[in-house]
Design a protein around this motif. Sequence first.
Motif, PDB file in Angstrom:
ATOM      1  N   MET A   1      15.087   7.526  18.972  1.00 53.81           N
ATOM      2  CA  MET A   1      13.274   6.844  18.810  1.00 53.81           C
ATOM      3  C   MET A   1      13.522   5.484  18.434  1.00 53.81           C
ATOM      4  N   GLN A   2      12.253   4.363  18.945  1.00 52.81           N
ATOM      5  CA  GLN A   2      11.888   3.296  18.500  1.00 52.81           C
ATOM      6  C   GLN A   2      11.128   3.009  17.207  1.00 52.81           C
ATOM      7  N   LEU A   3      11.217   2.647  16.145  1.00 49.93           N
ATOM      8  CA  LEU A   3      10.625   2.026  14.990  1.00 49.93           C
ATOM      9  C   LEU A   3       9.292   0.674  15.106  1.00 49.93           C
ATOM     10  N   ALA A   4       8.704   0.567  14.557  1.00 54.11           N
ATOM     11  CA  ALA A   4       7.001   0.017  14.667  1.00 54.11           C
ATOM     12  C   ALA A   4       7.945  -1.296  15.154  1.00 54.11           C
ATOM     13  N   ASP A   5       9.051  -2.100  14.074  1.00 51.72           N
ATOM     14  CA  ASP A   5       9.767  -3.320  14.133  1.00 51.72           C
ATOM     15  C   ASP A   5      10.372  -3.049  15.169  1.00 51.72           C
ATOM     16  N   GLY A   6      10.605  -2.108  16.149  1.00 52.45           N
ATOM     17  CA  GLY A   6      11.462  -2.692  17.251  1.00 52.45           C
ATOM     18  C   GLY A   6      12.876  -2.263  17.013  1.00 52.45           C
ATOM     19  N   THR A   7      13.387  -1.309  15.868  1.00 51.07           N
ATOM     20  CA  THR A   7      14.941  -1.193  15.188  1.00 51.07           C
ATOM     21  C   THR A   7      14.598   0.533  16.203  1.00 51.07           C
ATOM     22  N   LYS A   8      16.375   0.232  16.659  1.00 44.28           N
ATOM     23  CA  LYS A   8      16.293   1.892  17.382  1.00 44.28           C
ATOM     24  C   LYS A   8      17.452   2.602  17.034  1.00 44.28           C
ATOM     25  N   ALA A   9      16.954   4.084  16.509  1.00 44.47           N
ATOM     26  CA  ALA A   9      17.177   5.085  15.346  1.00 44.47           C
ATOM     27  C   ALA A   9      17.640   5.955  16.230  1.00 44.47           C
ATOM     28  N   VAL A  10      19.108   6.179  16.040  1.00 41.33           N
ATOM     29  CA  VAL A  10      19.502   7.755  17.011  1.00 41.33           C
ATOM     30  C   VAL A  10      19.794   8.637  15.655  1.00 41.33           C
ATOM     31  N   LEU A  11      18.837  10.058  15.977  1.00 42.42           N
ATOM     32  CA  LEU A  11      19.507  10.834  14.836  1.00 42.42           C
ATOM     33  C   LEU A  11      20.221  12.014  15.379  1.00 42.42           C
ATOM     34  N   ASN A  12      21.091  12.598  14.260  1.00 47.36           N
ATOM     35  CA  ASN A  12      21.966  13.431  14.897  1.00 47.36           C
ATOM     36  C   ASN A  12      21.895  14.481  14.402  1.00 47.36           C
ATOM     37  N   THR A  13      21.848  15.824  14.806  1.00 45.46           N
ATOM     38  CA  THR A  13      21.979  17.166  15.015  1.00 45.46           C
ATOM     39  C   THR A  13      21.600  17.498  13.406  1.00 45.46           C
TER      40      THR A  13
ATOM     41  N   GLN B   1       0.794  -1.247   0.163  1.00 48.16           N
ATOM     42  CA  GLN B   1      -0.129   0.009   0.569  1.00 48.16           C
ATOM     43  C   GLN B   1       0.856   1.338  -0.142  1.00 48.16           C
ATOM     44  N   PRO B   2       0.116   2.196  -0.666  1.00 50.31           N
ATOM     45  CA  PRO B   2       1.011   3.573  -0.353  1.00 50.31           C
ATOM     46  C   PRO B   2       1.182   4.081   0.650  1.00 50.31           C
ATOM     47  N   VAL B   3       2.324   3.292   1.913  1.00 56.39           N
ATOM     48  CA  VAL B   3       2.245   3.949   2.750  1.00 56.39           C
ATOM     49  C   VAL B   3       2.607   5.579   3.280  1.00 56.39           C
ATOM     50  N   ALA B   4       1.596   6.055   4.105  1.00 54.11           N
ATOM     51  CA  ALA B   4       2.013   7.842   4.317  1.00 54.11           C
ATOM     52  C   ALA B   4       3.590   7.957   5.903  1.00 54.11           C
ATOM     53  N   LEU B   5       4.271   8.706   4.692  1.00 58.04           N
ATOM     54  CA  LEU B   5       5.572   8.685   6.163  1.00 58.04           C
ATOM     55  C   LEU B   5       5.123   8.960   6.543  1.00 58.04           C
ATOM     56  N   GLN B   6       5.527   8.760   8.085  1.00 52.56           N
ATOM     57  CA  GLN B   6       6.042  10.185   9.077  1.00 52.56           C
ATOM     58  C   GLN B   6       7.521  10.671   8.750  1.00 52.56           C
ATOM     59  N   THR B   7       7.553  12.272   9.275  1.00 54.90           N
ATOM     60  CA  THR B   7       9.155  12.493   9.791  1.00 54.90           C
ATOM     61  C   THR B   7       9.758  12.939  11.129  1.00 54.90           C
ATOM     62  N   ALA B   8      10.218  12.182  11.553  1.00 56.02           N
ATOM     63  CA  ALA B   8      10.945  13.350  12.483  1.00 56.02           C
ATOM     64  C   ALA B   8      12.290  13.509  12.008  1.00 56.02           C
ATOM     65  N   VAL B   9      12.786  14.659  12.971  1.00 55.94           N
ATOM     66  CA  VAL B   9      13.892  15.766  12.604  1.00 55.94           C
ATOM     67  C   VAL B   9      14.128  15.385  14.430  1.00 55.94           C
ATOM     68  N   ALA B  10      16.017  16.134  14.069  1.00 56.71           N
ATOM     69  CA  ALA B  10      17.088  16.563  15.402  1.00 56.71           C
ATOM     70  C   ALA B  10      17.172  18.413  15.067  1.00 56.71           C
ATOM     71  N   GLY B  11      16.031  18.470  15.711  1.00 53.63           N
ATOM     72  CA  GLY B  11      16.950  20.250  15.347  1.00 53.63           C
ATOM     73  C   GLY B  11      18.436  20.425  16.024  1.00 53.63           C
ATOM     74  N   ALA B  12      18.459  21.467  15.796  1.00 53.30           N
ATOM     75  CA  ALA B  12      19.537  22.034  15.681  1.00 53.30           C
ATOM     76  C   ALA B  12      20.038  21.764  17.327  1.00 53.30           C
ATOM     77  N   GLY B  13      21.558  21.483  17.375  1.00 55.19           N
ATOM     78  CA  GLY B  13      22.232  21.364  18.261  1.00 55.19           C
ATOM     79  C   GLY B  13      21.568  20.238  18.950  1.00 55.19           C
ATOM     80  N   THR B  14      20.583  19.357  18.616  1.00 59.19           N
ATOM     81  CA  THR B  14      19.799  18.484  19.643  1.00 59.19           C
ATOM     82  C   THR B  14      19.873  17.271  18.460  1.00 59.19           C
ATOM     83  N   ILE B  15      19.503  15.976  19.683  1.00 59.91           N
ATOM     84  CA  ILE B  15      20.146  14.575  18.646  1.00 59.91           C
ATOM     85  C   ILE B  15      18.834  14.206  18.721  1.00 59.91           C
ATOM     86  N   LYS B  16      17.838  13.236  18.568  1.00 56.21           N
ATOM     87  CA  LYS B  16      16.318  12.551  18.534  1.00 56.21           C
ATOM     88  C   LYS B  16      16.559  10.442  18.243  1.00 56.21           C
TER      89      LYS B  16
END
Lengths: 325, 192
Positions: free
Chosen positions: A129-141, A112-127
Amino acid sequence: MNNDSNNNVVTDELLAKYLAGEAEPQEAMDVDAWVAASDAQQRVFNNLFDVFQATAAKPYEKPDISSIWQQVAALFTHTPTTRKMRRGWLMAAAAAIAVLVTTGLYLQFRPQPVALQTAVAGAGTIKNMQLADGTKAVLNTGSQLRYPASFTADSRKVQLTGEAYFEVAGNAAAPFVVEGNGVSIKVLGTAFNTAANDSTVVAEVYEGRVMLYNDYGKVIAGAGQTGVYYKLQHRFQLLPRVNKNSSAYATARFYFENDSLPTICEVLSKACHKKIMFREPALASLKMSSVFENQSLDYILEVIAATLNIQYTYEDTGTVVFTKE
Amino acid sequence: MKVISDAITDSHVLEGYFRQYFEVLHRYAYTIVKDSEEAKDVVQSVFIQLWQRKNDVAIQSIRSYLYTATHNTSLNSLRSSKTRQTHQGRFVAGSSDTGNMQEEIDSREIRKEILAALDHLPDRCRVVFYKSRFEEKTYTEIANELNVSVKTVEGQMGKALRILREVLSYEALVLLLIWSLMQELIKFPGSI
C-alpha cells in the motif's frame, strides 16, 4: 445453565458426529451447551477436538473475534443513532465557526473525527500500500491496517493489527504513529518492521529511529536495533540487533550469513508463504551464506541446491522439499 | 424468547450476539467445511444476512436461527468450493502447512501418537474413521461405500472416539498441550 439436563444428552456417537462435521443444528447446540456446562466436560471436549483436528488437512485456528468484528462492523453502522450523532457534530462545527468569525480569535481546529479505511492482507497474501502521505506499507498475511484516506497537517496516525513493514515518508511537522496492541510506535523518519503477538510487540528498525511508548514507559530504537514491548509485564527492552530477514516478505531481500538449512527453510517459508522443508536429518547441518535481492523463489532454490550440492522438488501440495543428490 | 425484529434494534445488540456466538458457530462451521478461513467467511455471512433481514423476519430463537443458518451456509460453501483429496499420506509423512521447523517436529510427535492409537481400533472401526478423517467423506458416502446403514457408521465413529480417548496416553495429551502452546509462541519472530 442447567447441568443435569445437558449431561445425559451427549453420547460418544453425538460427539463423534459433531467432530466429523455431521451434526444437525440442534445436535450442535446440544454439544455446545454440554461443553459449556462444566470445566471437566470442556476439557474432555477440547482433548477430543485436538485429536480430530490433528487428523485434519488444515489446522483449526481460533478466530480473533475482536479483529473480525472490526472488519465487519462498518457494515452494521447504518443506524439512527449514528446519523443523529453526525448531525449533532455538524451543528457543533457550525457553532465553532460562528464563534471564530465573531470573535476573530485564532483557534486551532480540533482534529476532525476521520473515518478510517481498512486494508486487510488475506490468508497467504501480502498487501502493498501507499498511504496518502507517500508512506509505503506492506502488510504481512493475516494483518490489518486502519488508516485515514488523508492525514491532517499535524498528525499521521494508523492502527495496526498483526505485522507490517513501513517506509515512512519524512515529515518532521507530523510524526507518523502506529497504534495498536497496547503500545504506540512513533516514527522519526525510517524503515522498520513491526509484529505483535499475545505477549509482545516488536519493532525492528532498518533506518532512522522509532519510539515505542505508552503510559507505562518508552524505548527508542535506532537503525540496527530492535525495540520490544512485553504486554503482560508492561516492560520495554532494547535489543542491539535486527533480523534482516524479518522484512523479507516486504522487501524481497534475503541475507544468509553462515545460516543452516533449517534456518534458511524457515526464513523462505515465512517470506514466501509456502512450505519449504527437508526430511532427511543429515541435511540439517548444511550451512551457506548468500544475499538475494528481488530474485524469484526458483532462482533462490536453484542457487541453494547448487551451493549445498542437494536437490529440490515441488510436491503436489506445492510444498518444496530439499533432498540429497 | 425474543423476536428478532425487536431484538436487533441497533448494531450494539448485534455486536453482543456476534461476540457471544461467533466462536462456537465458527467451530461448528469448521467441522463441516474443514477450513478455518472458510469457516470464518461462513459465519461472517450469517451475521451479515441476519443484519440485512432484521426487519423482515421474525424468529423465535436467535440461537436456533444462527446455528441453522451456519449449518446451511456451511453446506452450500462446501458444495461450491470443495476439491477433496486424501491427505492420509501427508499425515503419515508429517508434512503440514505451517512452515515452522519446531512446530513441524512437535506436530509430528503428536501424529505418531495418534497413528499408534489408531492401531488399537478394530478393523471396521478404523476403516470408517480413516474414510471420515483422511478422505473427508460424509457418513452417507461411507455408508454407501461399505454397504451399511448410516446408523452403523455413526456407531463405529462413536466407538472410535471412545477407544481413542482411552488409548491416547496422558503423554499424548500433554504433547497436544505443548503443541498448542508452541503455536502461540511461534508467532513471536524467530530472531529474538
